[in-house]
Structure formats: C-alpha cells, structure tokens
Design a protein around this motif. Structure first.
Motif, PDB file in Angstrom:
ATOM      1  N   ALA A 120     -50.333 -47.032  10.994  1.00  0.00           N
ATOM      2  CA  ALA A 120     -50.656 -46.353   9.740  1.00  0.00           C
ATOM      3  C   ALA A 120     -50.424 -47.239   8.527  1.00  0.00           C
ATOM      4  O   ALA A 120     -50.910 -46.933   7.432  1.00  0.00           O
ATOM      5  CB  ALA A 120     -49.829 -45.084   9.610  1.00  0.00           C
ATOM      6  N   GLY A 121     -49.693 -48.337   8.685  1.00  0.00           N
ATOM      7  CA  GLY A 121     -49.480 -49.251   7.576  1.00  0.00           C
ATOM      8  C   GLY A 121     -48.035 -49.459   7.178  1.00  0.00           C
ATOM      9  O   GLY A 121     -47.734 -50.232   6.267  1.00  0.00           O
ATOM     10  N   TYR A 122     -47.092 -48.787   7.825  1.00  0.00           N
ATOM     11  CA  TYR A 122     -45.682 -48.998   7.520  1.00  0.00           C
ATOM     12  C   TYR A 122     -45.232 -50.355   8.059  1.00  0.00           C
ATOM     13  O   TYR A 122     -45.699 -50.818   9.112  1.00  0.00           O
ATOM     14  CB  TYR A 122     -44.812 -47.909   8.150  1.00  0.00           C
ATOM     15  CG  TYR A 122     -45.006 -46.535   7.566  1.00  0.00           C
ATOM     16  CD1 TYR A 122     -44.419 -46.183   6.354  1.00  0.00           C
ATOM     17  CD2 TYR A 122     -45.773 -45.584   8.233  1.00  0.00           C
ATOM     18  CE1 TYR A 122     -44.603 -44.911   5.813  1.00  0.00           C
ATOM     19  CE2 TYR A 122     -45.957 -44.309   7.700  1.00  0.00           C
ATOM     20  CZ  TYR A 122     -45.369 -43.981   6.498  1.00  0.00           C
ATOM     21  OH  TYR A 122     -45.549 -42.734   5.965  1.00  0.00           O
ATOM     22  N   LYS A 123     -44.310 -50.971   7.353  1.00  0.00           N
ATOM     23  CA  LYS A 123     -43.737 -52.216   7.834  1.00  0.00           C
ATOM     24  C   LYS A 123     -42.933 -51.944   9.103  1.00  0.00           C
ATOM     25  O   LYS A 123     -42.356 -50.867   9.250  1.00  0.00           O
ATOM     26  CB  LYS A 123     -42.836 -52.838   6.766  1.00  0.00           C
ATOM     27  CG  LYS A 123     -43.591 -53.308   5.537  1.00  0.00           C
ATOM     28  CD  LYS A 123     -42.642 -53.922   4.514  1.00  0.00           C
ATOM     29  CE  LYS A 123     -43.402 -54.386   3.279  1.00  0.00           C
ATOM     30  NZ  LYS A 123     -42.489 -54.960   2.264  1.00  0.00           N
ATOM     31  N   PRO A 124     -42.870 -52.909  10.024  1.00  0.00           N
ATOM     32  CA  PRO A 124     -42.118 -52.694  11.273  1.00  0.00           C
ATOM     33  C   PRO A 124     -40.676 -52.270  11.030  1.00  0.00           C
ATOM     34  O   PRO A 124     -40.155 -51.398  11.728  1.00  0.00           O
ATOM     35  CB  PRO A 124     -42.192 -54.060  11.962  1.00  0.00           C
ATOM     36  CG  PRO A 124     -43.433 -54.680  11.427  1.00  0.00           C
ATOM     37  CD  PRO A 124     -43.550 -54.212  10.009  1.00  0.00           C
ATOM     38  N   GLU A 125     -40.025 -52.874  10.018  1.00  0.00           N
ATOM     39  CA  GLU A 125     -38.630 -52.529   9.732  1.00  0.00           C
ATOM     40  C   GLU A 125     -38.501 -51.079   9.284  1.00  0.00           C
ATOM     41  O   GLU A 125     -37.554 -50.387   9.657  1.00  0.00           O
ATOM     42  CB  GLU A 125     -38.064 -53.465   8.650  1.00  0.00           C
ATOM     43  CG  GLU A 125     -37.798 -54.885   9.105  1.00  0.00           C
ATOM     44  CD  GLU A 125     -39.051 -55.726   9.232  1.00  0.00           C
ATOM     45  OE1 GLU A 125     -38.999 -56.807   9.834  1.00  0.00           O
ATOM     46  OE2 GLU A 125     -40.113 -55.282   8.712  1.00  0.00           O
ATOM     47  N   PHE A 126     -39.448 -50.607   8.490  1.00  0.00           N
ATOM     48  CA  PHE A 126     -39.389 -49.227   8.018  1.00  0.00           C
ATOM     49  C   PHE A 126     -39.649 -48.256   9.167  1.00  0.00           C
ATOM     50  O   PHE A 126     -38.994 -47.209   9.263  1.00  0.00           O
ATOM     51  CB  PHE A 126     -40.407 -48.995   6.905  1.00  0.00           C
ATOM     52  CG  PHE A 126     -40.298 -47.635   6.269  1.00  0.00           C
ATOM     53  CD1 PHE A 126     -39.392 -47.406   5.253  1.00  0.00           C
ATOM     54  CD2 PHE A 126     -41.078 -46.574   6.716  1.00  0.00           C
ATOM     55  CE1 PHE A 126     -39.267 -46.148   4.669  1.00  0.00           C
ATOM     56  CE2 PHE A 126     -40.965 -45.311   6.149  1.00  0.00           C
ATOM     57  CZ  PHE A 126     -40.056 -45.095   5.122  1.00  0.00           C
ATOM     58  N   ALA A 127     -40.600 -48.587  10.033  1.00  0.00           N
ATOM     59  CA  ALA A 127     -40.892 -47.730  11.186  1.00  0.00           C
ATOM     60  C   ALA A 127     -39.663 -47.606  12.085  1.00  0.00           C
ATOM     61  O   ALA A 127     -39.303 -46.509  12.529  1.00  0.00           O
ATOM     62  CB  ALA A 127     -42.073 -48.295  11.973  1.00  0.00           C
ATOM     63  N   ALA A 128     -39.000 -48.746  12.347  1.00  0.00           N
ATOM     64  CA  ALA A 128     -37.796 -48.724  13.184  1.00  0.00           C
ATOM     65  C   ALA A 128     -36.689 -47.931  12.518  1.00  0.00           C
ATOM     66  O   ALA A 128     -35.981 -47.138  13.164  1.00  0.00           O
ATOM     67  CB  ALA A 128     -37.336 -50.156  13.455  1.00  0.00           C
ATOM     68  N   ALA A 129     -36.523 -48.112  11.207  1.00  0.00           N
ATOM     69  CA  ALA A 129     -35.456 -47.426  10.468  1.00  0.00           C
ATOM     70  C   ALA A 129     -35.688 -45.920  10.424  1.00  0.00           C
ATOM     71  O   ALA A 129     -34.740 -45.130  10.547  1.00  0.00           O
ATOM     72  CB  ALA A 129     -35.371 -47.983   9.053  1.00  0.00           C
ATOM     73  N   THR A 130     -36.939 -45.509  10.256  1.00  0.00           N
ATOM     74  CA  THR A 130     -37.248 -44.078  10.207  1.00  0.00           C
ATOM     75  C   THR A 130     -36.868 -43.404  11.516  1.00  0.00           C
ATOM     76  O   THR A 130     -36.202 -42.349  11.522  1.00  0.00           O
ATOM     77  CB  THR A 130     -38.752 -43.865   9.939  1.00  0.00           C
ATOM     78  OG1 THR A 130     -39.082 -44.435   8.666  1.00  0.00           O
ATOM     79  CG2 THR A 130     -39.100 -42.385   9.932  1.00  0.00           C
ATOM     80  N   GLU A 131     -37.266 -43.988  12.621  1.00  0.00           N
ATOM     81  CA  GLU A 131     -36.958 -43.394  13.918  1.00  0.00           C
ATOM     82  C   GLU A 131     -35.463 -43.418  14.192  1.00  0.00           C
ATOM     83  O   GLU A 131     -34.896 -42.446  14.695  1.00  0.00           O
ATOM     84  CB  GLU A 131     -37.702 -44.140  15.033  1.00  0.00           C
ATOM     85  CG  GLU A 131     -37.528 -43.534  16.403  1.00  0.00           C
ATOM     86  CD  GLU A 131     -37.954 -42.073  16.458  1.00  0.00           C
ATOM     87  OE1 GLU A 131     -37.119 -41.233  16.888  1.00  0.00           O
ATOM     88  OE2 GLU A 131     -39.074 -41.756  16.053  1.00  0.00           O
ATOM     89  N   ALA A 132     -34.792 -44.512  13.847  1.00  0.00           N
ATOM     90  CA  ALA A 132     -33.347 -44.614  14.103  1.00  0.00           C
ATOM     91  C   ALA A 132     -32.554 -43.610  13.285  1.00  0.00           C
ATOM     92  O   ALA A 132     -31.655 -42.930  13.807  1.00  0.00           O
ATOM     93  CB  ALA A 132     -32.875 -46.038  13.805  1.00  0.00           C
ATOM     94  N   SER A 133     -32.867 -43.499  11.991  1.00  0.00           N
ATOM     95  CA  SER A 133     -32.110 -42.579  11.134  1.00  0.00           C
ATOM     96  C   SER A 133     -32.360 -41.127  11.528  1.00  0.00           C
ATOM     97  O   SER A 133     -31.443 -40.301  11.513  1.00  0.00           O
ATOM     98  CB  SER A 133     -32.478 -42.801   9.661  1.00  0.00           C
ATOM     99  OG  SER A 133     -33.870 -42.690   9.470  1.00  0.00           O
ATOM    100  N   ALA A 134     -33.605 -40.802  11.911  1.00  0.00           N
ATOM    101  CA  ALA A 134     -33.902 -39.434  12.333  1.00  0.00           C
ATOM    102  C   ALA A 134     -33.260 -39.117  13.679  1.00  0.00           C
ATOM    103  O   ALA A 134     -32.695 -38.031  13.869  1.00  0.00           O
ATOM    104  CB  ALA A 134     -35.418 -39.230  12.415  1.00  0.00           C
ATOM    105  N   SER A 135     -33.316 -40.062  14.606  1.00  0.00           N
ATOM    106  CA  SER A 135     -32.754 -39.832  15.938  1.00  0.00           C
ATOM    107  C   SER A 135     -31.235 -39.719  15.895  1.00  0.00           C
ATOM    108  O   SER A 135     -30.641 -38.968  16.670  1.00  0.00           O
ATOM    109  CB  SER A 135     -33.174 -40.957  16.887  1.00  0.00           C
ATOM    110  OG  SER A 135     -34.563 -40.932  17.118  1.00  0.00           O
ATOM    111  N   THR A 136     -30.602 -40.469  15.006  1.00  0.00           N
ATOM    112  CA  THR A 136     -29.147 -40.411  14.886  1.00  0.00           C
ATOM    113  C   THR A 136     -28.692 -39.017  14.467  1.00  0.00           C
ATOM    114  O   THR A 136     -27.620 -38.552  14.868  1.00  0.00           O
ATOM    115  CB  THR A 136     -28.656 -41.466  13.878  1.00  0.00           C
ATOM    116  OG1 THR A 136     -28.989 -42.760  14.371  1.00  0.00           O
ATOM    117  CG2 THR A 136     -27.146 -41.383  13.679  1.00  0.00           C
TER     118      THR A 136
END
Length: 662
Positions: A281-297
């Motif tokens: 969708a256009g998100y940077k890889p770091e942001f995509a990883a951070a979004t999933e990590a923060s939500a999953s935590t």
C-alpha cells in the motif's frame, strides 16, 4: 481477505515465518523431527491436558500435589522437545540420549513431591530432611533453571542465579541495606523445591490452575477459524477508510489479542499477512513492522483472555480475575486507540486512502455466516462476570469452542484433531510453566531474605519521596527487566520488588501499582534497544530492526502514558469511581491522545512544523493528567494548532488507493 491472497503476500517477500519465530521467539525453538519420540511427547502432552481438564471439573488438588504434577510433566516435555542449544531443533533427528535421561530424571524429581507427600508435609517437620531430599531438591532447582534456559532464555536464568547467590552469600555483603544472615544450600534448596515458598509458590499455583486452561481455550478457539473471521471483520470495519490496510491490522490484532497473549507470536502470525499488504500500500517497511508489533503487543492487555501475568496479578492483589478483566477494558481500548490514531495520522501524511468498498467483506454477511464464532468469547466473559471461577469458566468455554468447531465441515475436529489440539495446548503452556517456576526461585529468595522490602525502601529513597520520580524509576526498572525476561516473569519480579514501593511508601492503590508494573513489563517488547516483537516484525518486513522499534514506541505512546494515569487517576481503573468522572476522564484522555499522537507522527490536519508538534504533545499530556486547569490549557493548545493549520493551504499529497481480491 482470503488465504490465497495471504499466501501470495507471503511469497512477495519470500520470508519464512518459522525462521523468524525461531530467531526472535525462544518458545518456538522446539524440535521439528522427533521420530518415534513423537508418540511419547504426545502421550505426556495429552496426559497433562487431560489432568488439567479433570482438575478443572472436580477442582484442583492441594498445591503440593497439583504443582508438582504440573511442573514435573512439563519439565519432562521440555527436555524432550527443546534441544540443549538453539539451532539444533532442525538438525537433530529424534531425541539425544542425554535429553532422554534428563526427561526421565525430571519426571522422577517432579513426582517426588507427590509420591512422598505425607512425609514431606508432616514427618520432615519433626525429623528433618534426608540426604535423598537434599539430592532431589538440588536436582529440582537445577532442572528448572536448565528448562527455563532452553525455552525461555538465558536472562531469566541469570536473574534467578543471582538471586540464589544472594541468598547463599548475603552475609558477605558489606552494605547494611542489602546484607542478611545468609542461608546454607541445604536450607535454601529444600525451601525452594520441597515447600510452597519457592518454585511451587503462587506463580506455579496459578499456572497449574488458571493459566493452562486459558491457553488451551486459546488453542481450541483458533481451531474454530476465528482468526480468519477476525481478519475479515477488521477489514470490513476499517478497510475503506484512510490507511485501511494498517488500521485493519490494528483492529485484527486487538480482536485476536482477546485469545492470545504472546507479543512475538502474534506479530509473526498476523504480520506474515498484514506486513506485506501494508508495504504494497506504500508504507515504509519499518512502519509496517512497527504497526504490527505495537498492535500485537497489546494482546496481553486485552480482555477477556489477557496475558498469563494477569492471572498472577489476580492472586497477588487478592482480586477476582473477573474484576481484573473488567477494569482492564478501558486501558486496553485506550492503548489500541492510541496505536490506531498514530496509524491514522501517518496515513494522512502519506496519502494512503485504503481499499475500494466493493473489494471488502460485508459486515452483515460476515456476522450472518460466521458471527457464531465469537460465542466462546461471550461465554467466557459471561461466566466470569457472573461469579464462576476462572477454571470453571475456561472449562465451559473450551467445551463451547469444540461445539462451535462442529458447525462447519472445514473446522470440524475429529478424535485425531482433538488429540492434536490437546497436545498443542500442552506445548503452548511449556514456556509459561518454565518461566513461572524460575520466577518462583526469585520470589522465594526475595521473601526469605527480605530483599523486596530493601529494594522498595531503596526506590523510595532514590525518588526522594516524589511520586513522579518513583514512578519513573519503577518504569525504568520494568523496561530493563523486560529486555530479557518474558512478561510473566517480569511482572512477578517487579510485583515482588517494585510494586511495594508504590503501595507502602506512597499510598498508591494496590491494583493501580500492579497495573503500572504489568503494563511496563509488556511494552518492553517494543521498547529499544531490545524489542523482540519489533525485531520479529522487522524480520518479516526486511526492515531496520532498531528503527522499527523506535516507530513502534511512537505508535504505542499511549502505553507509556496510561500506566501513569492509573496511579495519578485511579478512577480509570474504576477505583472509587463515579460514572461521570470516569466518562470525563476517558473523554479528556482521548482528546489528549489525539494531541500526543498527532505530535509524535508530525501530522494533525496538515503536516506539522516542529513547534506545532511540541505544542500538540504538551497540550495532549496536559489533558491526560487529572487536573482541570491543565485540561483547559491542553484543549486551548490543541484548538490553537487546529485553527492555525485549518488556515494553511492543504498539503499536496498523492492519494493511494488499492483494490483487493477476496
């Protein structure tokens, strides 16, 4: 979202989910090729599950019987499943002879307390312990430490080992603050293993009653197909809005967090599907990883099935788990709202719009076709709120999950499927059991030596009597411990050492103090430099791990603020609360988080200048703290930025909208 699409997305990045899990999640480093030993593992695992189902129905045995059966069987399984060295899980075939011997010894040592229960309870008080008792106690302590090293990691072994050394040689410490008379190994080992003062203290007692059954419930529920339903539901709710790809990941993680409490496992499980989609969708890889990590935590703080530490909190605070679950609802919603807002503002800044409406699942159709899948969650919530014990509630929910699985042919469990579910339930509990047992060593030493009181006094002295400073020091301690300890062990240690400083020294309500250390133990998984959930997400996204952790911290800013609200405004935990004050506090907190999140992400209704970001953050923090004057100032500051930005020309942003095949 279809499984086919998820598979396609996984192939785009060519990432092995298993490899990521094994790299960042110690719990996943078990042997893959057991050979003929798989039958023995299955027998022990299914037997352990049946034991807990039986005790869940009839009631638990006395702690000195329930705990040793629980731990002894788990230790045997750990030595059969987890190799002596990380990395051997795929290279070794079968079980080496030395691990087979360790498994047998572990079973024998574990069941020693059961076999000689009468002697250990009564006769030993009069006649003392025998040489065999000392040998068994020594082996028990060493086997627990080795089992924890294999499936939890070295840090908890270092902390437990340091506690043992402190107990043995405390009389040689020069400072009066930490010195004590010291213990002999005979006294220490038997206290730790042959009584309920150490390994078989509260953590294992809770693990052997509540936690195991709730973990089994999670396994049974996932087998009903509820995970895919949650994903589809999340896309139906948020997919067409700004940043729908990332927002759906947040909502899906919040929903799945209700049944699973592992940050890294949640990140990898959901992220294998959501991270490639966010990158596309256009998100940077770091942001995509951070979004999933923060939500999953956040899954560990999401009722009704929170992380294992929540059950231990219920026992430590002498609060029914049903109450823990209810008071955790508002903080959990605020946490996920904070992540959601961060995603929203970043998506606005990047111009990521979302999916087309006709490419998304229909909410009504989803609920008609698969809405019944949430029935087990409704049942477990209802049974807990109406006063049933957690054991009985979990047992009923497990049965309902099985019945729900029968509705659709593809999820229907055969006898073989039930056996595999029971085995998986036992396997999922092994790291928690090992962590609780090792943490029990630490608790035993802290209680026996009085270390907890000494550390509490030290924290209070270091804070100089200031509540805020004491909270900050406690937060730092939780985050540092969280770099190496799993959440359960982290909470047990900080609840024993740090929470008393808040409760006894500064009159903080018991529940508020324990929630404070509980939350900061959890967010350690996304706090640099050691942020395993963010690292796991970065592995999937092929992103910079450290930057993923930094962005996850920004997204989860609410998680670092909410614990302070617990202490400064206990009404958020429904402590001496009135409806109006709770509603007002929640409302101001939400507005405050909008200010903080927009400031952290650099976007409100326009891209924010640095000074605007500072004003938004300060104003947001003012709204979050319980003070009417600060609330007014905070609202004025945020409204001022809103007015200033509304008069500014709109940012030129390229809108991005993608379609999706279901």
């Amino acid at each position: 979202m279809s499984k086919k699409e998820g598979t396609k997305n996984e192939q785009i990045d060519d990432v092995s989910v298993d490899e990521i899990l094994e790299k960042y999640d110690r719990e996943s480093t078990y042997r893959r090729n057991l050979g003929k030993w798989s039958w023995i593992v299955m027998f022990l695992a299914v037997s352990l599950t049946l034991f807990h189902l039986f005790t869940g129905y009839r009631g638990a045995f006395e702690a000195r019987i329930q705990g040793p059966i629980h731990l002894g069987t788990a230790l045997g399984l750990i030595f059969l499943l987890y190799p002596i060295k990380k990395g051997l899980q795929r290279k070794q075939k079968g079980v080496p002879w030395y691990d087979a011997i360790l498994a047998i010894v572990a079973l024998g040592v574990g069941y020693y307390n059961v076999i000689f229960y009468d002697e250990l309870v009564s006769q030993k008080i009069v006649f003392g312990y025998t040489m065999m008792d000392y040998i068994v106690a020594t082996l028990g302590v060493l086997l627990v430490l080795e089992a924890a090293r294999r499936c939890v990691g070295l840090p908890i072994v270092f902390v437990a080992g340091a506690a043992i050394l402190y107990a043995l040689f405390g009389n040689h410490i020069p400072t009066k603050l930490f010195a004590h008379r010291g213990f002999s190994w005979e006294i220490l080992s038997t206290d730790l293993y042959l009584t309920t003062k150490g390994i078989f203290s509260t953590p294992i007692q809770v693990s052997s009653t509540f936690i195991f059954l709730f973990l089994l419930f999670g396994v049974m529920l996932i087998r009903t197909g509820v995970g895919q339903f949650f994903n589809d539901l999340a896309f139906a709710i948020t997919g067409r809005f700004t940043g729908g790809q990332a927002k759906a990941a947040v909502v899906a993680s919040a929903l799945q967090g209700m049944v699973s409490g592992s940050s890294v496992a949640n990140t990898v499980g959901s992220g294998s599907f959501t991270i490639p989609m966010m990158k596309k969708a256009g998100y940077k890889p770091e942001f995509a990883a951070a979004t999933e990590a923060s939500a999953s935590t956040g899954g560990q703080i999401m009722p009704p099935v929170m992380g294992a530490a929540a059950f231990i909190m219920a026992t430590y605070t002498e609060t029914p788990y049903s109450h823990i679950m209810i008071v955790a609802v508002i903080p959990a919603m605020l946490y996920f709202l904070g992540v959601f807002l961060g995603v929203h503002f970043e998506s606005k800044k990047m111009g990521i719009v979302g999916f087309t409406k006709d490419s998304l699942p229909r909410m009504g159709q989803l609920m008609i076709e698969r809405g019944y899948l949430i029935l087990p969650l409704v049942v477990i919530f209802y049974t807990l709120v109406t006063g049933r014990t957690p054991m009985r509630a979990a047992l009923i929910a497990i049965l309902v999950s099985f019945l729900v699985s029968l509705v659709r042919k593809e999820t229907r469990m055969s006898i073989k499927g039930i056996i595999h579910a029971f085995e998986e339930g036992a396997r999922s509990a092994l790291p928690v059991i090992a962590a609780c047992a090792a943490a029990g060593i630490i608790v035993g030493v802290v209680v026996q030596t009085g270390l907890g009181g000494r550390i509490a006094n030290g924290i209070i002295a270091l804070g100089g009597g200031s509540l805020i400073l004491t909270l900050v020091f406690t937060m730092i301690a939780c985050l540092i411990l969280g770099m190496g300890l799993p959440t359960t062990a982290n909470y047990i240690v900080t609840a024993t050492m740090a929470a008393p400083a808040l409760i006894l020294g500064l009159d903080v309500p018991v529940l508020a103090a324990h929630f404070f250390v509980f939350y900061f133990g959890i967010v350690a998984d996304i706090t640099p430099p050691v942020c395993l959930a963010a690292y796991a997400g970065a592995g999937l996204a092929r992103a910079n791990p450290f930057m993923s952790g930094v962005i996850a911290t920004k997204l989860a800013t609410a998680a670092y603020i909410i614990p302070f609200i617990f202490v400064l405004n206990p009404q958020m935990l429904l402590i001496d609360a009135e409806v109006w004050t709770v509603v007002f506090s929640v409302a101001t907190s939400i507005v405050g988080m909008i200010g903080v999140s927009s400031g952290m992400m650099g976007y409100f209704i326009r891209k924010a200048y640095m000074w605007e970001r500072v004003v938004l953050i300060i104003g947001g923090l003012g709204l979050i703290t319980p003070n009417h004057i600060q609330d007014i100032i905070g609202v004025i500051m945020i409204l001022a930025i809103l007015l200033i930005q509304s008069r500014r020309p709109k940012d030129v942003i390229e809108k991005r909208k993608i379609s999706m095949t279901l």
